[in-house]
Design a protein around this motif. Sequence first.
Motif: not given
Lengths: 115, 114
Positions: A33, A35, A37, A42-43, A45, A91, A95, A101-104, A106-108, B32, B34, B36, B42-44, B49, B51, B106
């Motif tokens: 993905y 994203y 910001q 907001k972040v 997609f 970003f 996943r 349902d598996s979390p993302l 993220f890179g920095n 679902y 989440f 973060y 830094r990233g998130l 979570k 489910i 946000s």
Amino acid sequence: EPEVTQTPSHQVTQMGQEVILRCVPISNHLYFYWYRQILGQKVEFLVSFYNNEISEKSEIFDDQFSVERPDGSNFTLKIRSTKLEDSAMYFCASRVMGQGDSPLHFGNGTRLTVT
Amino acid sequence: AQSVAQPEDQVNVAEGNPLTVKCTYSVSGNPYLFWYVQYPNRGLQFLLKYITGDNLVKGSYGFEAEFNKSQTSFHLKKPSALVSDSALYFCAVKPTGSARQLTFGSGTQLTVLP
């Protein structure tokens, strides 16, 4: 713990120039993905990528944007002709395959500044 | 369309006090959900979570969140805040079984005062 890595951390470019943002997702992940910001906002997609093709993209991801996975490890975002409003943190995330349902992870991020 | 609302841009709490960061969502079908956290430059980072199953989910760093279907809420909580918890917190949602991307709120800036 494995992590998503992004390069460069900061990119400054002039309006109208092309930029390529690079990402190395976690090695056993299959969904990728981008994203963004914008400062203080907001972040948002941009695009998702699976099995070597785009699976979904937002209205932000217009013809100026493209993604590629050129060599099985890197995942790149190209902006063909940058605009001032493209200035943002970008970003990359990845996943594992699953039911969503598996979390993302993220890179920095890459801070893109368009002047 | 799916959406997330974080009604508070900023939450301040004294160290040692309980904290709550609010989140409400709108999604077709079951969600679902989440949380973060983002530290400066830094990233998130994934916290926790929901489910299915138990409405109270526990995550990293002592955080937990309670899913409330009737109120369409998923508030983040911690019994005793630490100064190091100060960061930007994002709630996110996607429909169950959907390939759609996560939609983020946000963000709420949490400041824990010593």
